[in-house]
Structure formats: structure tokens, C-alpha cells
Design an enzyme around this catalytic site. Sequence first.
Site, PDB file in Angstrom:
ATOM      1  N   GLN A  54       0.827  -1.218   0.000  1.00 34.00           N
ATOM      2  CA  GLN A  54       0.000   0.000   0.000  1.00 34.00           C
ATOM      3  C   GLN A  54       0.860   1.266   0.000  1.00 34.00           C
ATOM      4  OE1 GLN A  54      -0.587  -2.700   1.863  1.00 34.00           O
ATOM      5  NE2 GLN A  54      -2.730  -2.956   2.395  1.00 34.00           N
ATOM      6  N   ASP A  60      -6.500   1.715  12.445  1.00 32.30           N
ATOM      7  CA  ASP A  60      -7.719   0.945  12.152  1.00 32.30           C
ATOM      8  C   ASP A  60      -8.624   0.870  13.364  1.00 32.30           C
ATOM      9  OD1 ASP A  60      -5.673  -0.073  10.037  1.00 32.30           O
ATOM     10  OD2 ASP A  60      -7.701  -0.515   9.324  1.00 32.30           O
TER      11      ASP A  60
HETATM   12  O1  MRU Z   1      -5.437  -3.463   4.958  1.00 36.86           O
HETATM   13  P1  MRU Z   1      -5.673  -1.999   4.696  1.00 36.86           P
HETATM   14  O2  MRU Z   1      -5.011  -1.502   3.470  1.00 36.86           O
HETATM   15  O3  MRU Z   1      -7.149  -1.662   4.766  1.00 36.86           O
HETATM   16  O4  MRU Z   1      -4.973  -1.282   5.932  1.00 36.86           O
HETATM   17  C1  MRU Z   1      -5.110   0.110   6.040  1.00 36.86           C
HETATM   18  C2  MRU Z   1      -4.337   0.705   7.158  1.00 36.86           C
HETATM   19  O5  MRU Z   1      -3.720   0.023   7.939  1.00 36.86           O
HETATM   20  C3  MRU Z   1      -4.437   2.195   7.319  1.00 36.86           C
HETATM   21  O6  MRU Z   1      -3.261   2.711   7.860  1.00 36.86           O
HETATM   22  C4  MRU Z   1      -5.604   2.536   8.270  1.00 36.86           C
HETATM   23  O7  MRU Z   1      -6.779   1.915   7.844  1.00 36.86           O
HETATM   24  C5  MRU Z   1      -5.828   3.999   8.373  1.00 36.86           C
HETATM   25  S1  MRU Z   1      -6.471   4.688   6.909  1.00 36.86           S
HETATM   26  C6  MRU Z   1      -6.790   6.319   7.135  1.00 36.86           C
END
Ligand code: MRU
Length: 350
Positions: free
Chosen positions: A194, A235
Site C-alpha cells: 500500500q 484501524d
Molecule cells: O489493509 P488496509 O489496506 O485496509 O490497511 C489500512 C491501514 O492500515 C491504514 O493505515 C488505516 O486503515 C488507516 S487509513 C486512514
Amino acid sequence: MVPTLYWDQDAVMILDQRKLPGRTVFIPCRDMKRVISCIKTLAVRGAPAIGVAAAMGLVLAGARIRAKDPAKWRAQFAARAELMRAARPTAVNLGWAVERVLALAAAAPDDVPTIKAMLRRESEIMLAEDIAINKALGRHGAKLVPKKATVLTHCNAGALATCGYGTALGVVRAAVEAGKKVKVIADETRPLLQGARLTAWEMVAEGIPVAVAPDGAAGALMDKGLVDLCLVGADRIAANGDTANKIGTFNLALQARRHGVPFYVAAPLSTVDLDTPSGDLIPIEERDPGEVLAFAGRRSAAAGAQAINFAFDVTPNDLVSAIITEAGVLRPPYNRSLAQAKAKRSLKVA
Ligand code: MRU
């Protein structure tokens, strides 16, 4: 910026983030099942974005329920809401959004078309609110960024992880808008990249200098004095400030402490879960081992090897210098500052 998701008449259009940075493709979702599949497969991802996607998906679910009797409609709707809630376990914004939509359906007048119209409107409000909240937290967080700074971030907590502007990257954007010279180092964020794919893409699009680094480089970069602050999203933040975020965040926080680099979490108050007292009680999603065993679609690990694929880890509150929210910059003790900020927010909403 390309929108993360939006309404196109009766379809929820979801930007397929699995295809970025190569291609910009939107998935039209006309039923809730498709939205759930987008959430599970990370076509849409990031805690605030999946919360709003869930609300939009529930609008689609509600529209398809045939029952004319409001009590029957509500019972069927509640069953669908549970399916949505189960799509991903760690990001509390998903459950938060489901609760918000269910509460609205319960409080709405006893008329099914009215309930449906109110749900649609609520999903639009949630989308707009998310952007406004990110801008507010960005403004608060920008005050913590020196005039010339290099920010190390992990995963993607940007416009793509939200409905726009972003949380951690919202702070970067606000600092740049305030005239500060900011450079970003994006951890590549194995296994799904990501950071390399999404954070780098967003920053390049905005003309903000960005360099991608392997996840394991954080300590060495701090040791060389190349990092002024760490900024990450979340999260789920437990009542005591323990913070679940993308796997590898905890390592980053430990390195930051070792090197005296401030470590900030940026998140809306909807990510704060006062019902979960501490991080050990946060459910951590485990994903398909294939994500770790392969790279760019091809098996990279030795045949016969297994994988451990926790999608998130928990950073203990004592490693978090401050939590940046739309209510301001919150400092330890987090049990108190988070509860106070949430209480003020619910007074405002009521
Ligand atoms: O698995 P993902 O890509 O959904 O994980 C996303 C994250 O860990 C982000 O850092 C988190 O959701 C914060 S987004 C503003």
C-alpha cells in the site's frame, strides 16, 4: 485526486485500488454482495473508506428488501447489516458505520420508502463528513510538522484510505498547504505494498516529494537522521490509546522511540473504540497466506514454506507521542483525553 468511492445514480462506484498505480478502474456495485467483496479483497480499503463503503452497501441492501411492513423490513435489514459488519474485523469504522445506519433506520418514521431515502441521504452525509473531518485533523496535525520536515509513513492513510484528503497524509497535505516543505518516505508496506503503490501514487500526483523505502529500513533511516517524525493512520484505537494499524507499524514505533523521533497517529474519532479497553482485545485480521508467499502474482517463497499473515499489529500507547483527531491533538494519558474528546463529539452530534 481521483475519488475513492461515489454514488452514480443507484450504483456505488468503487475505485479498484488493487489495480493502482497502473490503472484507474471503477467497479460499479449494484448490490451489497459486490460491496462486501470489494471490502474483503481490498478493492476499497483503509478504515474510514470501508466505513463509508459499508454505509453505501447497506443502502443498496435496503433498496432490495421487498417487505412493505416497516417491522419486517427492519428485521431483514438488520440481518444484512450483520453480514456487512463481518466483512473485515479490525477497522472499527466498519462497525461504527453499520451502527450509525441501523440507528437511523430504527429512528426513522414507520414508512419504508422514507427509511430508504433517509439511508441514502445519510450515506452522502457520511462521505462529506469524512472529508471535512480529515481536513480538520490535518489542520491540527500540521502544527506538529516543522517548517522543513521529512515524514516517514506506513501503509496508506491518504485520500485513498478515506473519502478524500486522508488522515496521516491529510496532515502532510495541510502542512504543505500551510507553506511547509515536506518530504515523505513511504514504507513499501509488505505484503500488499500500500505504501509503494498507493501512498507514493498520491504524493506524486500532488507534487509532494516521496521516496519509497523497504519496511526494514526504518531504523537505519532514523539512525542516519533522515526522519523528523513518523505519521501513521489507525484501524482501531482502544480506550487506552493502544493503536491497531497495518502490520509493521509497531516496529516503526519502536524504532522511533529508540531514535527520539516523534511518533504520531492521525485518525478520526470514529476510529476510537472506547468499548475496547486495551489493544490486546482488538481483533486482528489474518489474511490469505498467499499474499505473503507470492510477489506480483508469482510464488516467491520456497515451495513447502507456510506463511504468517496478520494484517495488523498493535502499537502500545506509551510509544504514541500524540493522537491527532478532528477534535485536536490528544496527549497521554489517553484514557482521559480520548474519552473527553469522544464525549464532546457526541454532545455536538446530539
Ligand atoms: O489493509 P488496509 O489496506 O485496509 O490497511 C489500512 C491501514 O492500515 C491504514 O493505515 C488505516 O486503515 C488507516 S487509513 C486512514
